[in-house]
Design a protein around this motif. Structure first.
Motif, short mmCIF file in Angstrom:
data_model
loop_
_atom_site.label_atom_id
_atom_site.label_comp_id
_atom_site.label_asym_id
_atom_site.label_seq_id
_atom_site.Cartn_x
_atom_site.Cartn_y
_atom_site.Cartn_z
N VAL A 108 0.72 -1.25 0.09
CA VAL A 108 -0.04 0.09 0.07
C VAL A 108 0.64 1.50 0.04
N ALA A 109 2.27 1.30 0.55
CA ALA A 109 2.99 2.14 0.95
C ALA A 109 3.26 2.52 -0.05
N ILE A 110 4.31 1.59 -0.98
CA ILE A 110 4.52 1.97 -1.92
C ILE A 110 3.90 1.93 -3.31
N VAL A 111 2.80 1.75 -3.83
CA VAL A 111 1.71 2.43 -4.52
C VAL A 111 1.32 3.44 -4.37
N ILE A 112 0.54 4.14 -2.81
CA ILE A 112 0.73 5.32 -2.62
C ILE A 112 2.08 6.49 -3.17
N GLY A 113 2.93 6.21 -2.65
CA GLY A 113 4.31 7.16 -2.72
C GLY A 113 5.09 6.77 -4.11
N GLY A 114 5.41 5.70 -5.07
CA GLY A 114 5.37 6.02 -6.17
C GLY A 114 4.44 6.24 -6.81
N THR A 115 3.34 6.33 -6.81
CA THR A 115 2.04 7.21 -7.54
C THR A 115 2.73 8.55 -7.17
N ILE A 116 2.70 8.65 -6.18
CA ILE A 116 2.70 10.19 -6.28
C ILE A 116 3.89 11.08 -6.08
N GLY A 117 4.85 10.11 -6.10
CA GLY A 117 6.66 10.42 -6.47
C GLY A 117 6.22 10.15 -7.91
N THR A 118 6.14 9.27 -8.88
CA THR A 118 6.41 9.91 -9.92
C THR A 118 5.51 10.93 -10.82
N VAL A 119 4.32 11.44 -10.37
CA VAL A 119 3.70 12.65 -10.40
C VAL A 119 4.24 13.57 -10.24
N VAL A 164 -3.90 1.15 8.43
CA VAL A 164 -3.83 2.90 8.51
C VAL A 164 -1.91 2.55 8.69
N ILE A 165 -1.35 1.78 8.13
CA ILE A 165 0.35 1.98 8.73
C ILE A 165 0.66 2.07 6.80
N GLY A 166 -0.25 1.22 6.57
CA GLY A 166 0.46 1.56 4.81
C GLY A 166 0.53 3.25 4.88
N SER A 167 -0.80 3.78 5.38
CA SER A 167 -1.50 5.28 4.51
C SER A 167 -0.27 6.00 5.31
#
Length: 298
Positions: A108-119, A164-167
């Motif tokens: 969950v963390a990598i999906v969120i962080g990767g999407t935001i970081g790439t954009v 919660v942890i992943g977010s």
């Protein structure tokens, strides 16, 4: 007479962004390689324990199979808890739950962080600046109190704990991935593709994402180690699912039922603590080795 080096003799140019495992200038130090193998062996062992937990556990961890507070012996290698459940079986099944929470939360963390970081890296002006201000806000928030408040407010369940942890652990990965995308967006092959009519979406999918995948894998391993520790902390504080057998919940019940104040701590508290330490150390060593290999800053 000094030797004249021609471009042909100079060797291939080194790309500071794309990792080149075969280049001698990018080889891992011997210590980092050894630590990576040690960490990988620990992680593989834990995964095997989690996968084959029903076959490895001598008893059903939810069944009463012995005398309460029995010390370690031939029938129960780690003794029993206050209701007579086998602690070794709990520990083995707890490996499955703790690793599951860690891996899913890290995903969950990598999906969120990767999407935001790439954009944010590909569109660094208004959109990227706005996204990174949000990342900065997440990074400066008091992390552990916020985690405890959210876990307490949303309820005690395995899904809630994982989400919660992943977010909350994605912000660091977003910054690391953004820094690489900022460099990739100006590379010749990206500019050439765009000059020939390629869309931003195609350029990101074809050129940016493949070159950030290895970096994201190292961030994933680090996030897994953090998630395992955080799940154990929340469960120990009574904010996890008490019905799930995880390393943290074992410590929670040991604390609630007074195992810390008697000899039972040796076989009830110490083993899950050592498992948490081994998992954290294994993932940390593996992440260190991966980061030395694939992080362009190093």
């Amino acid at each position: 007479m000094s030797q004249i080096v021609t471009p042909a003799d100079a060797g291939p140019a080194v790309d500071p962004v794309d990792p080149l495992p075969d280049d001698s200038a990018r080889r891992l130090p011997r210590l980092a390689t050894v630590l990576g193998w040690v960490g990988g062996a620990v992680v593989v062992a834990l995964v095997l324990i989690a996968v084959f937990a029903p076959q490895l556990a001598p008893y059903d961890p939810t069944e009463r199979v012995g005398v309460p507070f029995s010390p370690p012996g031939a029938d129960h290698l780690l003794g029993t808890n206050d209701v007579g459940q086998d602690l070794l079986s709990e520990l083995i099944h707890g490996t499955r739950v703790s690793l599951l929470v860690g891996i899913v939360a890290a995903t969950v963390a990598i999906v969120i962080g990767g999407t935001i970081g790439t954009v944010a890296g590909y569109y660094p002006r208004r959109l990227g600046a706005t996204l990174m201000r949000g990342v900065d806000v997440v990074l400066i928030l008091p992390f552990l109190p916020l985690l405890i408040v959210l876990a307490a407010y949303l309820g005690r369940s395995l899904i809630t704990t994982t989400l919660v942890i992943g977010s909350l652990i994605w912000a660091g990965s977003a910054r690391v991935i953004r820094s690489q995308v900022l460099s990739l967006r100006t590379r010749d092959y990206v500019l050439a593709a765009k000059s020939m009519g390629a869309t931003d979406r195609w350029a990101i999918r074809r050129h940016v994402l493949p070159r950030t995948a290895l970096l994201a894998s190292g961030e994933f391993v680090q996030a897994t180690a953090s998630a395992i520790l955080l799940e154990a902390a929340l469960s120990f504080l009574g904010l996890g699912d008490p019905l799930q057998k995880s390393w943290g919940s074992i410590l929670y019940w040991a604390q609630v039922r007074g195992a810390f104040f008697g000899p039972a701590w040796k076989w009830w508290v110490l083993p899950p603590g050592l498992m948490i330490m081994a998992a954290s150390l294994g993932f940390a060593l593996l992440a260190f080795s991966l980061e030395e290999r694939i992080n362009p800053r190093l």
